[in-house]
Design a protein around this motif. Structure first.
Motif, short mmCIF file in Angstrom:
data_model
loop_
_atom_site.label_atom_id
_atom_site.label_comp_id
_atom_site.label_asym_id
_atom_site.label_seq_id
_atom_site.Cartn_x
_atom_site.Cartn_y
_atom_site.Cartn_z
N LEU A 148 0.71 0.03 15.22
CA LEU A 148 -0.02 0.18 14.16
C LEU A 148 0.54 1.04 12.93
N ASN A 149 1.48 2.06 13.22
CA ASN A 149 2.18 2.79 12.29
C ASN A 149 3.23 1.89 11.64
N VAL A 150 3.66 0.75 12.14
CA VAL A 150 4.65 0.06 11.39
C VAL A 150 4.10 -1.07 10.72
N LEU A 151 2.93 -1.76 11.08
CA LEU A 151 2.38 -2.81 10.36
C LEU A 151 1.48 -2.37 9.53
N THR A 152 0.99 -1.36 9.51
CA THR A 152 -0.34 -1.04 8.65
C THR A 152 0.46 -1.26 6.99
N PRO A 153 1.73 -0.50 6.78
CA PRO A 153 2.08 -0.61 5.31
C PRO A 153 2.28 -1.79 4.94
N SER A 154 2.57 -2.84 5.87
CA SER A 154 2.75 -4.42 5.49
C SER A 154 1.33 -4.91 5.16
N LEU A 155 0.61 -4.48 5.80
CA LEU A 155 -0.95 -5.03 5.53
C LEU A 155 -1.45 -4.48 4.32
N VAL A 156 -1.13 -3.14 3.95
CA VAL A 156 -1.53 -2.92 2.59
C VAL A 156 -0.80 -3.65 1.39
N ARG A 157 0.66 -3.69 1.88
CA ARG A 157 1.37 -4.11 0.71
C ARG A 157 0.86 -5.78 0.53
N ARG A 158 0.61 -6.41 1.47
CA ARG A 158 0.25 -7.92 1.36
C ARG A 158 -1.26 -7.95 0.89
N SER A 159 -2.15 -7.27 1.15
CA SER A 159 -3.52 -7.40 0.98
C SER A 159 -4.10 -6.84 -0.20
N PHE A 160 -3.29 -5.67 -0.59
CA PHE A 160 -3.76 -4.93 -1.96
C PHE A 160 -2.46 -4.86 -2.86
N PRO A 161 -1.52 -5.72 -3.24
CA PRO A 161 -0.49 -5.57 -3.83
C PRO A 161 -0.33 -4.86 -5.16
N THR A 162 -1.58 -4.54 -5.94
CA THR A 162 -1.56 -3.75 -6.88
C THR A 162 -2.22 -2.49 -6.87
N ARG A 163 -2.42 -2.12 -5.70
CA ARG A 163 -3.02 -0.90 -5.44
C ARG A 163 -2.39 -0.02 -4.07
N VAL A 164 -1.23 -0.20 -3.96
CA VAL A 164 -0.74 0.22 -2.91
C VAL A 164 -0.67 1.68 -2.81
N ALA A 165 -0.43 2.43 -3.85
CA ALA A 165 -0.54 3.97 -3.72
C ALA A 165 -2.03 4.22 -3.37
N LEU A 166 -3.02 3.76 -3.94
CA LEU A 166 -4.51 4.24 -3.86
C LEU A 166 -5.01 3.66 -2.25
N ILE A 167 -4.47 2.78 -1.90
CA ILE A 167 -4.85 2.19 -0.39
C ILE A 167 -4.28 3.18 0.72
N THR A 168 -2.89 3.43 0.37
CA THR A 168 -2.19 4.21 1.37
C THR A 168 -2.91 5.45 1.43
N ALA A 169 -3.08 6.18 0.22
CA ALA A 169 -3.75 7.33 -0.15
C ALA A 169 -5.27 7.48 0.74
N LEU A 170 -5.92 6.50 0.75
CA LEU A 170 -7.18 6.62 1.60
C LEU A 170 -6.84 6.19 2.93
N TYR A 171 -5.91 5.41 3.41
CA TYR A 171 -5.86 5.30 4.81
C TYR A 171 -4.88 6.69 5.45
N THR A 172 -4.08 7.36 4.79
CA THR A 172 -3.60 8.41 5.08
C THR A 172 -4.44 9.61 5.30
N PHE A 173 -5.45 9.78 4.28
CA PHE A 173 -6.39 10.55 4.37
C PHE A 173 -7.23 10.39 5.47
N THR A 174 -7.86 9.18 5.78
CA THR A 174 -8.59 8.82 6.92
C THR A 174 -8.08 9.10 8.30
#
Length: 424
Positions: A148-174
């Motif tokens: 999960l640690n490894v594949l989640t950033p790839s999922l973020v990059r693929r599914s939310f390509p223009t909002r990588v920083a925001l989505i990463t902030a949300l899932y890291t916060f969670t």
């Protein structure tokens, strides 16, 4: 080619194509790309991602507050007890390198879904109360979270390509919130169960099982990357930029796990009471949560990425020297600053993994490399820190080691924040 604030070229976004090309892509692209042209799937996938993040630390952290109780109840030696907390981190380091192949072979969604099931099984085995079975469950749990640690950033990059920083902030916060909740409720749940600590672990197995059921609809967006031959054309292990990012990831991981293991002990040995030291450790952990959310947003808004890195390192540059050279002078300030700094660094590390890969598949491989290096260093850090204390009989050398690591981290961060794509 210009880039947006998250470091992603406009040509990579879903909205950067003509209507005609959109229609062609809708007929030929994978289901994830087709579904994400509408708001509903975006929201649904984001909620699924956050549910995934909530399971990535809670089941591990729940053991921490229970360690002494478990050790006494099962009559475990220090080494036996240490394995229950060390195996997951070692699993992160050893298995992270293989995770991208799983995502490539079975698809991101199917792989992540399966890992949720493994978390439920692993944590369920840990809740049995039988030490041998608990070890097996810990191995399963650590392996699943490593993927999960490894594949989640790839999922973020693929599914939310223009909002990588925001989505990463949300899932890291969670993810950080899940860890804090796990630590906070472990003892109350045990007390409510008449002292049976197995319920404090078992509840996370139930939570993972529920997450597995709620993730089943995500299989409709099942996605596989290109053929493996295209993925292996560029070796990240021979790429200097990838190594700078891996070094940054490793330093921040080492700092966090070493701090979590030893901060309270250093404060106690310096003359601070156990109760106050526990409060300081809580401050260290709690203030990492808002920092984890804010750091990627701050980073994405500052055009000069070297300046952004310097700004985000300010809390650590205050907290670490203060902790090292004036441990008892302003302990609450040092704990506060170290908490802010460490929360920011893990979030920034994951953001860089997401945006610096040339494509989602490269981001997955980059994530595997960085987390393999990072968590192996993280497993070594607390042991080396303690060994320095045992060898010399004081904390000076160990604390100087901590100060040296944060200096190396700062240097690596300035290189890791480059806008150059890795693997492209």
């Amino acid at each position: 080619m210009t880039q947006n604030q998250d470091g992603v070229a406009p040509s990579e976004t879903l909205s950067a194509v003509s209507p005609t090309q959109q229609n062609e892509d809708t007929r030929s692209a994978d289901p994830a790309a087709r579904g994400f042209r509408h708001l509903g799937p975006h929201i649904g996938f984001l909620l699924a991602l956050l549910l995934l993040a909530a399971n990535m630390r809670g089941s591990i952290v729940a053991m921490g507050p229970l360690a002494e109780i478990v050790g006494v109840d099962l009559q475990l030696s220090g080494v036996q007890l240490g394995l229950l907390t060390t195996i997951p981190v070692l699993s992160f380091g050893v298995l992270s390198i293989f995770a991208p192949r799983l995502g490539q072979r079975f698809g991101l969604e199917a792989t992540l879904l399966t890992m949720l099931l493994f978390i439920a099984v692993g944590q369920g085995l840990r809740a049995t109360g039988s030490y041998g079975i608990m070890i097996v469950g810990t191995i399963i749990l650590g392996s699943a979270i490593a993927v999960l640690n490894v594949l989640t950033p790839s999922l973020v990059r693929r599914s939310f390509p223009t909002r990588v920083a925001l989505i990463t902030a949300l899932y890291t916060f969670t993810m950080s919130t899940g860890a804090t909740v796990a630590a906070f409720v472990a003892i109350p749940i045990r007390n409510a169960a008449d002292g049976d600590w197995r319920y404090s672990l078992g509840i996370w197995a139930v939570f993972a099982a529920l997450a597995f059921l709620l993730w089943l609809p995500m299989l409709r967006y099942r996605h596989k990357g290109p053929a493996p031959v295209s993925v292996t054309q560029v070796s990240l292990w021979k790429n200097a930029e990838a190594w700078w990012l891996a070094l940054f990831f490793g330093c921040q991981s080492l700092m966090f796990y070493t701090g979590t293991a030893w901060v309270a002990k250093v404060f106690i040995d310096s003359g601070i009471s156990e109760g106050e030291a526990a409060t300081l450790l809580t401050i260290f952990n709690v203030f990492g949560i808002p920092a984890a959310f804010a750091a990627p947003l701050i980073y994405s808004k500052i055009a000069n990425k070297k300046l952004a890195m310097v700004i985000l390192h300010v809390p650590l540059m205050i907290g670490i020297p203060g902790f090292v050279f004036a441990t008892t002078e302003l302990p609450y300030l040092w704990a506060f600053c170290m908490g802010l700094g460490q929360g920011a660094m893990i979030s920034i590390a994951l953001t860089l993994v997401g945006i610096r890969g040339a494509d989602p598949q490269t981001s997955a491989r980059l994530s595997g490399m960085c987390q393999s290096v990072g968590y192996l260093l993280a497993a070594i850090g607390p042991v080396l820190f303690g060994a320095l204390h045992d060898l010399l009989g004081n904390w000076e050398a160990a604390l100087s080691f901590l100060f040296a690591i944060v200096c190396i981290q700062m240097i690596a961060a300035l290189r890791a924040g480059s806008a150059e794509k890795i693997g492209g």
